[in-house]
Every structure is written in C-alpha cells, then in structure tokens.
Motif scaffolding. Sequence first.
Motif, PDB file in Angstrom:
ATOM      1  N   GLY A   1      -4.279  -3.197   7.584  1.00 35.54           N
ATOM      2  CA  GLY A   1      -3.222  -3.948   8.241  1.00 35.54           C
ATOM      3  C   GLY A   1      -1.987  -3.061   8.246  1.00 35.54           C
ATOM      4  N   GLY A   2      -0.977  -3.425   9.013  1.00 33.56           N
ATOM      5  CA  GLY A   2       0.219  -2.596   9.082  1.00 33.56           C
ATOM      6  C   GLY A   2       0.954  -2.546   7.757  1.00 33.56           C
ATOM      7  N   THR A   3       1.098  -1.368   7.195  1.00 34.59           N
ATOM      8  CA  THR A   3       1.865  -1.206   5.961  1.00 34.59           C
ATOM      9  C   THR A   3       2.934  -0.159   6.192  1.00 34.59           C
ATOM     10  OG1 THR A   3       0.502   0.558   5.040  1.00 34.59           O
ATOM     11  CG2 THR A   3      -0.190  -1.700   4.568  1.00 34.59           C
ATOM     12  N   GLY A   4       3.888  -0.092   5.318  1.00 32.48           N
ATOM     13  CA  GLY A   4       4.993   0.853   5.453  1.00 32.48           C
ATOM     14  C   GLY A   4       4.715   2.213   4.863  1.00 32.48           C
ATOM     15  N   PHE A   5       3.551   2.390   4.249  1.00 28.40           N
ATOM     16  CA  PHE A   5       3.205   3.673   3.630  1.00 28.40           C
ATOM     17  C   PHE A   5       2.005   4.294   4.323  1.00 28.40           C
ATOM     18  CE2 PHE A   5       4.907   1.973  -0.550  1.00 28.40           C
ATOM     19  CZ  PHE A   5       6.025   2.794  -0.538  1.00 28.40           C
ATOM     20  N   PRO A   6       1.908   5.629   4.285  1.00 28.39           N
ATOM     21  CA  PRO A   6       0.659   6.258   4.710  1.00 28.39           C
ATOM     22  C   PRO A   6      -0.460   5.851   3.749  1.00 28.39           C
ATOM     23  CG  PRO A   6       2.414   7.896   4.427  1.00 28.39           C
ATOM     24  CD  PRO A   6       2.913   6.590   3.890  1.00 28.39           C
ATOM     25  N   SER A   7      -1.703   5.940   4.198  1.00 26.85           N
ATOM     26  CA  SER A   7      -2.825   5.687   3.282  1.00 26.85           C
ATOM     27  C   SER A   7      -2.784   6.725   2.172  1.00 26.85           C
ATOM     28  CB  SER A   7      -4.159   5.804   4.027  1.00 26.85           C
ATOM     29  OG  SER A   7      -4.281   4.783   4.973  1.00 26.85           O
ATOM     30  N   ILE A   8      -3.019   6.296   0.952  1.00 27.48           N
ATOM     31  CA  ILE A   8      -3.058   7.217  -0.189  1.00 27.48           C
ATOM     32  C   ILE A   8      -4.524   7.528  -0.450  1.00 27.48           C
ATOM     33  CG2 ILE A   8      -2.558   7.489  -2.643  1.00 27.48           C
ATOM     34  CD1 ILE A   8      -0.094   5.719  -2.210  1.00 27.48           C
ATOM     35  N   ILE A   9      -4.894   8.809  -0.281  1.00 32.25           N
ATOM     36  CA  ILE A   9      -6.292   9.204  -0.400  1.00 32.25           C
ATOM     37  C   ILE A   9      -6.514  10.253  -1.491  1.00 32.25           C
ATOM     38  CG2 ILE A   9      -6.842   8.621   1.990  1.00 32.25           C
ATOM     39  CD1 ILE A   9      -6.570  11.634   2.633  1.00 32.25           C
ATOM     40  N   SER A  10      -5.512  10.455  -2.329  1.00 32.69           N
ATOM     41  CA  SER A  10      -5.642  11.419  -3.422  1.00 32.69           C
ATOM     42  C   SER A  10      -4.916  10.865  -4.640  1.00 32.69           C
ATOM     43  CB  SER A  10      -5.061  12.770  -3.004  1.00 32.69           C
ATOM     44  OG  SER A  10      -3.659  12.681  -2.853  1.00 32.69           O
ATOM     45  N   PRO A  11      -5.158  11.461  -5.823  1.00 33.68           N
ATOM     46  CA  PRO A  11      -4.471  10.962  -7.024  1.00 33.68           C
ATOM     47  C   PRO A  11      -2.964  11.232  -6.965  1.00 33.68           C
ATOM     48  CG  PRO A  11      -6.245  12.518  -7.608  1.00 33.68           C
ATOM     49  CD  PRO A  11      -6.100  12.523  -6.132  1.00 33.68           C
ATOM     50  N   ILE A  12      -2.182  10.169  -6.929  1.00 37.23           N
ATOM     51  CA  ILE A  12      -0.720  10.287  -6.867  1.00 37.23           C
ATOM     52  C   ILE A  12      -0.115   9.340  -7.900  1.00 37.23           C
ATOM     53  CG2 ILE A  12       1.348   9.961  -5.450  1.00 37.23           C
ATOM     54  CD1 ILE A  12      -0.382  10.421  -2.978  1.00 37.23           C
ATOM     55  N   THR A  13       0.830   9.846  -8.659  1.00 42.89           N
ATOM     56  CA  THR A  13       1.595   9.009  -9.579  1.00 42.89           C
ATOM     57  C   THR A  13       3.009   8.892  -9.020  1.00 42.89           C
ATOM     58  OG1 THR A  13       0.315   9.782 -11.475  1.00 42.89           O
ATOM     59  CG2 THR A  13       2.453   8.768 -11.948  1.00 42.89           C
ATOM     60  N   ILE A  14       3.473   7.661  -8.819  1.00 48.02           N
ATOM     61  CA  ILE A  14       4.830   7.423  -8.337  1.00 48.02           C
ATOM     62  C   ILE A  14       5.639   6.883  -9.508  1.00 48.02           C
ATOM     63  CG2 ILE A  14       6.277   6.158  -6.707  1.00 48.02           C
ATOM     64  CD1 ILE A  14       3.871   6.091  -4.797  1.00 48.02           C
ATOM     65  N   ILE A  15       6.711   7.605  -9.838  1.00 51.54           N
ATOM     66  CA  ILE A  15       7.533   7.254 -11.001  1.00 51.54           C
ATOM     67  C   ILE A  15       8.939   6.919 -10.518  1.00 51.54           C
ATOM     68  CG2 ILE A  15       8.500   8.072 -13.184  1.00 51.54           C
ATOM     69  CD1 ILE A  15       6.118  10.024 -13.331  1.00 51.54           C
ATOM     70  N   GLY A  16       9.386   5.737 -10.879  1.00 48.10           N
ATOM     71  CA  GLY A  16      10.746   5.328 -10.555  1.00 48.10           C
ATOM     72  C   GLY A  16      11.624   5.378 -11.787  1.00 48.10           C
ATOM     73  N   ALA A  17      12.848   4.919 -11.639  1.00 45.66           N
ATOM     74  CA  ALA A  17      13.811   4.917 -12.745  1.00 45.66           C
ATOM     75  C   ALA A  17      13.773   3.600 -13.513  1.00 45.66           C
ATOM     76  CB  ALA A  17      15.218   5.173 -12.202  1.00 45.66           C
ATOM     77  N   GLY A  18      12.732   2.807 -13.310  1.00 46.61           N
ATOM     78  CA  GLY A  18      12.601   1.512 -13.977  1.00 46.61           C
ATOM     79  C   GLY A  18      12.508   0.403 -12.949  1.00 46.61           C
ATOM     80  N   SER A  19      11.844  -0.687 -13.323  1.00 47.12           N
ATOM     81  CA  SER A  19      11.604  -1.771 -12.369  1.00 47.12           C
ATOM     82  C   SER A  19      12.881  -2.476 -11.919  1.00 47.12           C
ATOM     83  CB  SER A  19      10.631  -2.788 -12.962  1.00 47.12           C
ATOM     84  OG  SER A  19      11.170  -3.358 -14.134  1.00 47.12           O
ATOM     85  N   ALA A  20      13.922  -2.408 -12.719  1.00 48.90           N
ATOM     86  CA  ALA A  20      15.171  -3.063 -12.339  1.00 48.90           C
ATOM     87  C   ALA A  20      16.032  -2.180 -11.435  1.00 48.90           C
ATOM     88  CB  ALA A  20      15.965  -3.437 -13.586  1.00 48.90           C
ATOM     89  N   SER A  21      15.775  -0.868 -11.430  1.00 48.00           N
ATOM     90  CA  SER A  21      16.656   0.015 -10.668  1.00 48.00           C
ATOM     91  C   SER A  21      15.969   0.783  -9.540  1.00 48.00           C
ATOM     92  CB  SER A  21      17.359   0.995 -11.616  1.00 48.00           C
ATOM     93  OG  SER A  21      16.415   1.742 -12.327  1.00 48.00           O
ATOM     94  N   THR A  22      14.657   0.796  -9.495  1.00 46.10           N
ATOM     95  CA  THR A  22      13.932   1.415  -8.377  1.00 46.10           C
ATOM     96  C   THR A  22      13.081   0.322  -7.734  1.00 46.10           C
ATOM     97  OG1 THR A  22      13.843   3.532  -9.526  1.00 46.10           O
ATOM     98  CG2 THR A  22      12.350   3.238  -7.673  1.00 46.10           C
ATOM     99  N   ILE A  23      13.399  -0.010  -6.499  1.00 46.16           N
ATOM    100  CA  ILE A  23      12.759  -1.131  -5.823  1.00 46.16           C
ATOM    101  C   ILE A  23      12.156  -0.640  -4.500  1.00 46.16           C
ATOM    102  CG2 ILE A  23      13.126  -3.401  -4.747  1.00 46.16           C
ATOM    103  CD1 ILE A  23      15.587  -3.595  -6.748  1.00 46.16           C
ATOM    104  N   ILE A  24      10.881  -0.953  -4.300  1.00 41.53           N
ATOM    105  CA  ILE A  24      10.233  -0.706  -3.005  1.00 41.53           C
ATOM    106  C   ILE A  24       9.975  -2.076  -2.416  1.00 41.53           C
ATOM    107  CG2 ILE A  24       8.231   0.224  -1.816  1.00 41.53           C
ATOM    108  CD1 ILE A  24       7.953   2.244  -4.102  1.00 41.53           C
ATOM    109  N   GLU A  25      10.590  -2.332  -1.252  1.00 38.73           N
ATOM    110  CA  GLU A  25      10.450  -3.653  -0.652  1.00 38.73           C
ATOM    111  C   GLU A  25      10.059  -3.542   0.808  1.00 38.73           C
ATOM    112  OE1 GLU A  25      14.288  -5.492  -1.027  1.00 38.73           O
ATOM    113  OE2 GLU A  25      15.157  -4.301   0.584  1.00 38.73           O
ATOM    114  N   ARG A  26       9.493  -4.608   1.274  1.00 40.88           N
ATOM    115  CA  ARG A  26       9.087  -4.714   2.664  1.00 40.88           C
ATOM    116  C   ARG A  26      10.219  -5.368   3.445  1.00 40.88           C
ATOM    117  NH1 ARG A  26       3.323  -7.153   4.484  1.00 40.88           N
ATOM    118  NH2 ARG A  26       3.729  -7.235   6.689  1.00 40.88           N
TER     119      ARG A  26
END
Length: 117
Positions: free
Chosen positions: A86-111
């Motif tokens: 379905g339509g998503t805002g990210f490319p398909s992830i097809i390899s091992p990737i770790t995404i690290i933010g600055a914490g759940s309260a300060s790094t937000i990915i939203e639709r």
Amino acid sequence: MNDVRSQKYIDWLSSKNKILNICIYIVFILVVPYSANSAVFNISSGDVAGLNDAINSANDTEDEPDTINLEAGTYTLTTPDNFTFGGTGFPSIISPITIIGAGSASTIIERDSGPSV
C-alpha cells in the motif's frame, strides 16, 4: 649434523608461522566484512528526503547492516514512496538497517494526515 638440526628448527618455525598466519586470516575474514562495508547515515532534523535517500543507499549494500541516525525532530511523511504494502512514505526496506533516533519523545516519524500517504 648441526645443519640438519638447523634445518629442522627452521622448518618447525615455518610451520608455526603458517598456523599463526592462518589464524590471523580467519579472524580478519570474520571481523572485517561488516565494519568495512557497513554505512552510517546522519540525517538532519525533519529531512524526510534525506531519510528516504539513506534507506535507498542502505538497500544497495543488501546484506551489510547499515545504521541511520536521526537528529531530534519530527519527520512528516507526505508523499507515497512505494506501493509494496500500500502507499507508504518510505522506500521498501530490503536490507538490514538500524534506525536510531534521539529518543521516542524527541524523534518522531509521523504520517501526514492527508489522504495521499
């Protein structure tokens, strides 16, 4: 007689060096591939295009684990990037990737609340 002993000693040392070289080679093969080919991407706050580019670049390394570091901020997905699930805002992830933010309260990915994503 001393020449024979000297040659045996040299042969013995040579065999020990071969074993040591083989051990070093094995350690090198086991450790180096992940550190040599893995990539680290640092994404500025809110840079969704940069995040998408990092995912696409990380996908190019396929089996190598990559890391994406996100600065604190909000990353709002506004445009569909793929339609695999379905339509998503990210490319398909097809390899091992770790995404690290600055914490759940300060790094937000939203639709985006619009109908396109």
